[in-house]
Scaffold this active site. Structure first.
Site, PDB file in Angstrom:
ATOM      1  N   TYR A 150      -2.015   3.323 -14.710  1.00 20.10           N
ATOM      2  CA  TYR A 150      -1.417   4.008 -13.562  1.00 20.10           C
ATOM      3  C   TYR A 150      -2.343   3.849 -12.367  1.00 20.10           C
ATOM      4  O   TYR A 150      -3.535   4.153 -12.447  1.00 20.10           O
ATOM      5  CB  TYR A 150      -1.221   5.491 -13.882  1.00 20.10           C
ATOM      6  CG  TYR A 150      -0.606   6.284 -12.757  1.00 20.10           C
ATOM      7  CD1 TYR A 150       0.727   6.120 -12.404  1.00 20.10           C
ATOM      8  CD2 TYR A 150      -1.377   7.207 -12.040  1.00 20.10           C
ATOM      9  CE1 TYR A 150       1.293   6.845 -11.376  1.00 20.10           C
ATOM     10  CE2 TYR A 150      -0.817   7.945 -11.008  1.00 20.10           C
ATOM     11  CZ  TYR A 150       0.518   7.760 -10.680  1.00 20.10           C
ATOM     12  OH  TYR A 150       1.073   8.491  -9.653  1.00 20.10           O
ATOM     13  N   ASP A 245      -9.800  -0.161 -10.573  1.00 20.04           N
ATOM     14  CA  ASP A 245      -9.398   1.195 -10.218  1.00 20.04           C
ATOM     15  C   ASP A 245     -10.320   2.190 -10.931  1.00 20.04           C
ATOM     16  O   ASP A 245     -10.257   2.357 -12.140  1.00 20.04           O
ATOM     17  CB  ASP A 245      -7.935   1.405 -10.623  1.00 20.04           C
ATOM     18  CG  ASP A 245      -7.391   2.763 -10.226  1.00 20.04           C
ATOM     19  OD1 ASP A 245      -8.186   3.662  -9.911  1.00 20.04           O
ATOM     20  OD2 ASP A 245      -6.156   2.920 -10.245  1.00 20.04           O
ATOM     21  N   LYS A 282     -10.590  11.457  -6.748  1.00 19.57           N
ATOM     22  CA  LYS A 282     -11.041  12.577  -7.578  1.00 19.57           C
ATOM     23  C   LYS A 282     -12.448  13.044  -7.204  1.00 19.57           C
ATOM     24  O   LYS A 282     -12.610  13.783  -6.258  1.00 19.57           O
ATOM     25  CB  LYS A 282     -10.978  12.210  -9.066  1.00 19.57           C
ATOM     26  CG  LYS A 282      -9.668  11.548  -9.519  1.00 19.57           C
ATOM     27  CD  LYS A 282      -8.466  12.436  -9.382  1.00 19.57           C
ATOM     28  CE  LYS A 282      -7.242  11.775  -9.981  1.00 19.57           C
ATOM     29  NZ  LYS A 282      -6.000  12.522  -9.738  1.00 19.57           N
TER      30      LYS A 282
END
Length: 448
Positions: A150, A245, A282
């Site tokens: 994702y 990522d 995050k």
């Protein structure tokens, strides 16, 4: 008549004004059932819902609460920054300071893959921009991604994307045109032969390969030995870019993220490679809306205003979010990572022991201090393996833990997150809840 709880009432009210009652789908408890907990307070390793009930938290805001919730130093930094103004729509010294911290941290010896960095507001925006940059830099149109990974909800990335899509059993999303979908090749994770074949068949079209540094959106699944390193070789030979990522793993599994663990030879056969672009989210914002992409200077300089690839954002590099990120990263030292590793090891080991004691087939997946459980005896190595598990055992396990005051991710496809604030008392509460939760998983019945 069943009396509605405060959470029930909050959910009913939300559903009248917000689609599904939530602003991010996994929060709706769709795969575990029941009423989502509406949280009103968080401190250290605990969260409190609207009914005043406290839970030991293993979601940690999906990662950024690495120090624990509402760490005093981070809160003070945010309060101070907010006192000077919430947003300026102009450059601030804090943006440069955070960029310098990231460049310094994401380095191992002479390896320094971050030449320049651009700040944005969300992980989706970071990966979307990285892909646009890869296409602009190479002049090619095709993107390779891996099933179950994702990378946010931009159009080209939602095919077989794990995370919330897996939770809701959706293959992709309505509203994405066939033309857009056709610009993304979806390959099995950990399958280098499939990557080589894709490059053989599309040698002049592939702009880039995007990969989670270590998969954490179909449960946790570390790459097989040498996988990332070989991806970098394949993309280099093919004239494409490798986008790594680290929205979930960056600054959480180690001070330099998963790439740092590989570069420092913590991960076998991982050293000796560098990504072309890395995306962060995050932890970089310390719990505030902040994300970034970084990479080699000559690639990053293709972004406007220096280059032809356009990206902009009124709230990019927001001073309050930047202050939270600076405070968090400065506090996230070696002792913090040691504690994260310790907590993750204890909780994952004891959860596995409880499930084994009840005869529940499962495997434990780790990527540094990220971990999750798959209800299958053989450890999965790709998205098909993950989807074949006995996922129906997770909802009763989840609700048993929740009823006993432990807040787990509301989906078997999500990672569990420890914090450095999980002390012995918090861990004890988790461990005491495990036996009955394991019994609930063992007693679960497959849906007909």
């Amino acid at each position: 008549m069943t009396t509605q709880t405060a959470n029930d009432l909050a959910f009913s009210r939300a559903k009248a004004s917000i689609p599904g009652g939530v602003n991010s789908p996994v929060r709706a408890y769709g795969s575990v059932g029941g009423t989502p907990r509406f949280l009103v307070d968080a401190h250290g390793p605990y969260v409190t819902d609207t009914e005043g009930r406290e839970y030991v938290d293993l979601v940690a805001s999906w990662g950024p609460a690495i120090l624990g919730h509402a760490h005093p130093a981070v809160v003070d930094a945010v309060r101070t920054a907010a006192g000077h103004g919430l947003s300026f729509g102009a450059s601030t010294p804090g943006e440069t300071e955070l960029a310098e911290i990231v460049r310094e941290r994401v380095s191992v010896g002479s390896q320094k893959p971050i030449g320049k960095i651009r700040m944005v507001s969300t992980g989706t925006e970071a990966t979307m921009t990285a892909i646009r940059l890869a296409r602009g830099y190479t002049g090619r149109d095709l993107l390779v991604k891996f099933a179950g990974h994702y990378h946010g909800h931009s159009d080209s990335l939602l095919a077989e994307a794990g995370s919330g899509l897996a939770t809701l059993s959706l293959p992709g999303s309505a509203g994405i045109t066939a033309e857009t979908a056709a610009q993304t090749l979806v390959l099995p994770y950990n399958d280098l032969d499939a990557v080589r074949k894709a490059f053989d068949e599309n040698s002049e079209r592939i702009a880039g390969v995007i990969v989670e540094a270590a998969a954490a959106n179909m449960g946790v699944m570390a790459p097989e030995r040498g996988f990332n390193r070989e991806l970098s070789e394949i993309t280099r030979r093919g004239g494409a870019l490798l986008i790594v990522d680290e929205v979930l793993t960056g600054f959480r599994v180690g001070s330099a993220g998963w790439w740092g663990l590989e570069a420092a030879r913590v991960v076998p056969d991982g050293a000796g490679w560098e990504p072309d672009l890395i995306t962060f989210g995050k932890v970089i914002g310390g719990g505030m809306p902040l994300a970034a992409l970084g990479g080699r200077a000559e690639i990053m300089d293709f972004l406007a205003p220096l280059g032809p690839v356009y990206q902009a954002g009124t709230l990019s590099g927001n001073p309050v979010a930047v202050a939270a990120g600076i405070a968090t990263l400065r506090l996230a030292d070696a002792a913090i990572y040691r504690r994260l590793d310790e907590v993750a090891d204890i909780v994952s080991r004891e959860t596995s022991a409880a499930l084994s004691a009840e005869g529940v087939a499962h495997s434990v997946q780790h990527a540094g201090n990220l971990f999750s459980f798959s209800f299958t005896s053989a450890a999965p190595r790709n998205y098909d393996d993950v989807r074949a598990q006995e996922a129906w055992r997770y909802p009763p396990f989840f609700h048993s833990m929740l009823d006993q005051g432990v807040n787990l991710p509301p989906s078997v496809f999500e990672a569990w997150f420890a914090t450095a604030a999980h002390d012995d008392a918090a861990i004890s509460r988790i461990l005491s809840a495990l036996p009955s939760a394991a019994r609930a998983a063992a007693a679960a019945v497959a849906p007909q």
